[in-house]
Motif scaffolding. Structure first.
Motif, PDB file in Angstrom:
ATOM      1  N   PHE A   1      67.202  48.620  16.941  1.00 57.29           N
ATOM      2  CA  PHE A   1      66.803  48.794  15.532  1.00 57.29           C
ATOM      3  C   PHE A   1      67.953  49.410  14.725  1.00 57.29           C
ATOM      4  N   GLN A   2      68.572  50.441  15.305  1.00 61.71           N
ATOM      5  CA  GLN A   2      69.626  51.135  14.560  1.00 61.71           C
ATOM      6  C   GLN A   2      70.848  50.239  14.376  1.00 61.71           C
ATOM      7  N   GLN A   3      71.194  49.492  15.409  1.00 65.67           N
ATOM      8  CA  GLN A   3      72.329  48.585  15.297  1.00 65.67           C
ATOM      9  C   GLN A   3      72.049  47.506  14.241  1.00 65.67           C
ATOM     10  N   THR A   4      70.832  46.938  14.302  1.00 69.16           N
ATOM     11  CA  THR A   4      70.470  45.888  13.343  1.00 69.16           C
ATOM     12  C   THR A   4      70.468  46.435  11.922  1.00 69.16           C
ATOM     13  N   ALA A   5      69.948  47.656  11.747  1.00 62.49           N
ATOM     14  CA  ALA A   5      69.922  48.272  10.410  1.00 62.49           C
ATOM     15  C   ALA A   5      71.348  48.342   9.850  1.00 62.49           C
ATOM     16  N   LYS A   6      72.284  48.772  10.684  1.00 62.08           N
ATOM     17  CA  LYS A   6      73.693  48.857  10.239  1.00 62.08           C
ATOM     18  C   LYS A   6      74.216  47.465   9.906  1.00 62.08           C
ATOM     19  N   ASP A   7      73.929  46.503  10.782  1.00 57.03           N
ATOM     20  CA  ASP A   7      74.396  45.123  10.552  1.00 57.03           C
ATOM     21  C   ASP A   7      73.847  44.569   9.235  1.00 57.03           C
ATOM     22  N   LEU A   8      72.650  45.021   8.866  1.00 53.65           N
ATOM     23  CA  LEU A   8      72.030  44.518   7.643  1.00 53.65           C
ATOM     24  C   LEU A   8      72.386  45.395   6.430  1.00 53.65           C
ATOM     25  N   ASP A   9      73.337  46.284   6.630  1.00 52.32           N
ATOM     26  CA  ASP A   9      73.822  47.149   5.542  1.00 52.32           C
ATOM     27  C   ASP A   9      72.809  48.157   5.062  1.00 52.32           C
ATOM     28  N   LEU A  10      71.887  48.529   5.939  1.00 53.48           N
ATOM     29  CA  LEU A  10      70.930  49.574   5.576  1.00 53.48           C
ATOM     30  C   LEU A  10      71.538  50.919   5.942  1.00 53.48           C
ATOM     31  N   ASN A  11      71.179  51.915   5.162  1.00 54.69           N
ATOM     32  CA  ASN A  11      71.745  53.233   5.380  1.00 54.69           C
ATOM     33  C   ASN A  11      70.719  54.115   6.109  1.00 54.69           C
ATOM     34  N   ILE A  12      71.042  54.510   7.348  1.00 50.41           N
ATOM     35  CA  ILE A  12      70.118  55.336   8.136  1.00 50.41           C
ATOM     36  C   ILE A  12      70.244  56.792   7.693  1.00 50.41           C
ATOM     37  N   ALA A  13      69.240  57.256   6.947  1.00 48.46           N
ATOM     38  CA  ALA A  13      69.314  58.598   6.365  1.00 48.46           C
ATOM     39  C   ALA A  13      68.976  59.677   7.378  1.00 48.46           C
ATOM     40  N   THR A  14      68.066  59.365   8.305  1.00 48.79           N
ATOM     41  CA  THR A  14      67.711  60.356   9.327  1.00 48.79           C
ATOM     42  C   THR A  14      67.195  59.674  10.589  1.00 48.79           C
ATOM     43  N   VAL A  15      67.478  60.281  11.735  1.00 48.85           N
ATOM     44  CA  VAL A  15      66.923  59.815  13.011  1.00 48.85           C
ATOM     45  C   VAL A  15      66.111  60.965  13.595  1.00 48.85           C
ATOM     46  N   GLN A  16      64.825  60.727  13.834  1.00 51.16           N
ATOM     47  CA  GLN A  16      63.931  61.772  14.337  1.00 51.16           C
ATOM     48  C   GLN A  16      63.390  61.403  15.707  1.00 51.16           C
ATOM     49  N   LYS A  17      63.308  62.393  16.579  1.00 53.42           N
ATOM     50  CA  LYS A  17      62.808  62.138  17.937  1.00 53.42           C
ATOM     51  C   LYS A  17      61.424  62.743  18.111  1.00 53.42           C
ATOM     52  N   PHE A  18      60.655  62.137  18.997  1.00 55.92           N
ATOM     53  CA  PHE A  18      59.373  62.739  19.388  1.00 55.92           C
ATOM     54  C   PHE A  18      59.108  62.400  20.848  1.00 55.92           C
ATOM     55  N   GLN A  19      57.932  62.834  21.367  1.00 56.56           N
ATOM     56  CA  GLN A  19      57.530  62.541  22.747  1.00 56.56           C
ATOM     57  C   GLN A  19      56.292  61.651  22.703  1.00 56.56           C
ATOM     58  N   THR A  20      56.134  60.783  23.698  1.00 55.26           N
ATOM     59  CA  THR A  20      54.942  59.921  23.730  1.00 55.26           C
ATOM     60  C   THR A  20      53.663  60.747  23.887  1.00 55.26           C
ATOM     61  N   THR A  21      53.812  62.016  24.327  1.00 48.58           N
ATOM     62  CA  THR A  21      52.641  62.881  24.502  1.00 48.58           C
ATOM     63  C   THR A  21      52.325  63.696  23.238  1.00 48.58           C
ATOM     64  N   ASP A  22      53.164  63.592  22.204  1.00 43.39           N
ATOM     65  CA  ASP A  22      52.952  64.380  20.976  1.00 43.39           C
ATOM     66  C   ASP A  22      51.731  63.897  20.180  1.00 43.39           C
ATOM     67  N   ASN A  23      51.091  64.854  19.516  1.00 48.82           N
ATOM     68  CA  ASN A  23      50.003  64.510  18.595  1.00 48.82           C
ATOM     69  C   ASN A  23      50.304  64.961  17.177  1.00 48.82           C
ATOM     70  N   ASP A  24      51.182  65.951  17.074  1.00 46.44           N
ATOM     71  CA  ASP A  24      51.476  66.528  15.769  1.00 46.44           C
ATOM     72  C   ASP A  24      52.913  66.170  15.371  1.00 46.44           C
ATOM     73  N   PHE A  25      53.033  65.474  14.249  1.00 45.71           N
ATOM     74  CA  PHE A  25      54.358  64.977  13.843  1.00 45.71           C
ATOM     75  C   PHE A  25      54.827  65.588  12.520  1.00 45.71           C
ATOM     76  N   THR A  26      54.275  66.759  12.191  1.00 48.15           N
ATOM     77  CA  THR A  26      54.585  67.391  10.907  1.00 48.15           C
ATOM     78  C   THR A  26      56.093  67.572  10.700  1.00 48.15           C
ATOM     79  N   THR A  27      56.776  68.032  11.748  1.00 44.28           N
ATOM     80  CA  THR A  27      58.222  68.281  11.620  1.00 44.28           C
ATOM     81  C   THR A  27      58.957  66.997  11.262  1.00 44.28           C
ATOM     82  N   GLN A  28      58.677  65.935  12.015  1.00 50.14           N
ATOM     83  CA  GLN A  28      59.384  64.669  11.783  1.00 50.14           C
ATOM     84  C   GLN A  28      59.036  64.083  10.417  1.00 50.14           C
TER      85      GLN A  28
END
Ligand code: VAL
Length: 385
Positions: free
Chosen positions: A182-209
């Motif tokens: 996704f990130q490579q394609t976004a760059k190829d399509l001239d999109l500007n990635i403003a932020t990359v956020q990580k989470f866990q598959t076990t997370d339920n609360d995504f307030t920070t992200q």
């Protein structure tokens, strides 16, 4: 004396090793019937069972029926390893369709590979799966083939897209693989990635992200995760005020996710490796059977699991014409079956397919759909042009 003993021992060993193939012909299905991964696994069970019913009604393998043996992998590596070991050594299957997650495949597939048991991955889309070993192939097209289509479609819907946020589950092999594409394609399509956020598959609360994403004022959010986590993330994004487009990855490609994000699933763009409208005769039959039984279009995970079983049966049919399957030695059949799988061409619900030298699927067409919710629980994937 010593010599006679060791000769006796040797012949006893080879007797134990020579094992005829039992009938009906056992094919292992190792998918997630429990845990959060069962959101995909339930659809896979349905697809596999439909294939069993349909293919047996058409004579199975040269008149010999097949029998699916199910072992629940649950959602983790240990569960997948256990399921594989049971199928290989206790259930004596000719081959395995499974597991559900790439994260599980990287642990369980090497066991089958070492035992020379063919594995067809029905849904593993991370990079590197067929490269695990000579006995590993897949009918689930990889992230490299699928993910870019969703971003191109998002740009078609809104050609002014510029600023994007990317989120992914860092503890999951598929999600980390997909976000890379996704990130490579976004760059190829001239999109500007403003932020990359990580989470866990076990997370339920995504307030920070979500807070971080909202702070960037992006007009596209791209999510790589599994169903439960991604569903909750989408819900919280919308509840906290995000209004732009959302592209979801393969983990969002199931209607099991609808009750999780409810009305907030509406509008999410998801690339597809299967379309119910695919025009092949094989798909028309499959889609009709599925619809008659479940009153809705078949989902991708069901179509791919069906295809996995079909590939086994088609390859077995070729071998059966040379020598009846019941007369084969199990170990020899597994080896020959793997070779046959890789050289065959198959007419399946995914369209006509074959495998490349590594065992990766060679598939003709891909699609993109957008989720349309009817109410808080029910919706459909609307295929886009
Ligand atoms: N395609 C993913 C994987 O490879 C999930 C969604 C099944 O793990």
């Amino acid at each position: 004396m010593k010599r006679t003993l060791s000769l006796l021992l040797l012949s006893a060993l080879s007797l134990a090793a020579a094992q005829k193939v039992a009938t009906p012909i056992a094919i292992g299905i190792a998918v997630a019937q429990t845990s959060n991964a069962s959101l995909f696994g339930q659809e896979q069970v349905i697809g596999a069972k439909l294939a069993e019913k349909f293919l047996n009604a058409r004579g199975g393998v040269g008149g010999t029926p097949i029998k699916l043996v199910f072992q629940d992998t649950s959602g983790d590596e240990a569960g997948a390893i256990n399921a594989f070991q049971n199928l290989i050594s206790k259930d004596n299957v000719v081959g395995i369709v499974g597991p559900t997650l790439s994260q599980q495949a990287f642990s369980a597939d090497p066991i089958a590979d070492r035992a020379k048991v063919p594995v067809i991955g029905p849904s593993n889309t991370a990079k590197g799966i067929p490269q695990i070993g000579a006995y590993i192939s897949r009918v689930s097209a990889p992230v490299t083939a699928i993910a870019p289509n969703a971003l191109k479609q998002a740009l078609k819907i809104n050609p002014k897209l510029k600023k994007v946020a990317v989120l992914y589950a860092q503890n999951d092999a598929f999600s980390t693989s997909e976000t890379g594409i996704f990130q490579q394609t976004a760059k190829d399509l001239d999109l500007n990635i403003a932020t990359v956020q990580k989470f866990q598959t076990t997370d339920n609360d995504f307030t920070t992200q979500v807070t971080a994403v909202l702070g960037e004022n992006v007009d596209l959010v791209i999510i790589s995760g599994l169903a439960n986590d991604s569903g909750n993330l989408i819900k919280q994004l919308r509840q906290l005020g995000y209004k732009g487009l959302i592209v979801g990855g393969n983990g969002l490609n199931s209607s099991s996710m609808f009750p999780i994000c409810g009305q907030y699933c509406d509008g999410v763009i998801v690339a597809q490796a299967y379309s119910p409208t695919q025009s092949s005769a094989a798909n028309q039959l499959f889609a009709r059977e599925y619809k008659a039984q479940y009153k809705k279009d078949p989902p991708q995970f069901a179509a791919q699991a069906y295809t996995g079983v079909q590939v086994f049966v088609d390859a077995l049919k070729v071998l059966d014409r040379k020598k009846k399957i019941a007369d084969w030695d199990l170990g020899e059949l597994r080896v020959a079956l793997n070779k046959q799988i890789l050289i065959g061409k198959y007419k399946t619900p995914l369209g006509e397919l074959s495998f490349d030298k590594d065992g990766d699927i060679v598939q003709q067409a891909f699609y993109v759909a957008q989720i349309k919710m009817k109410d808080a629980k029910n919706g459909t994937f609307v295929f886009l042009k």
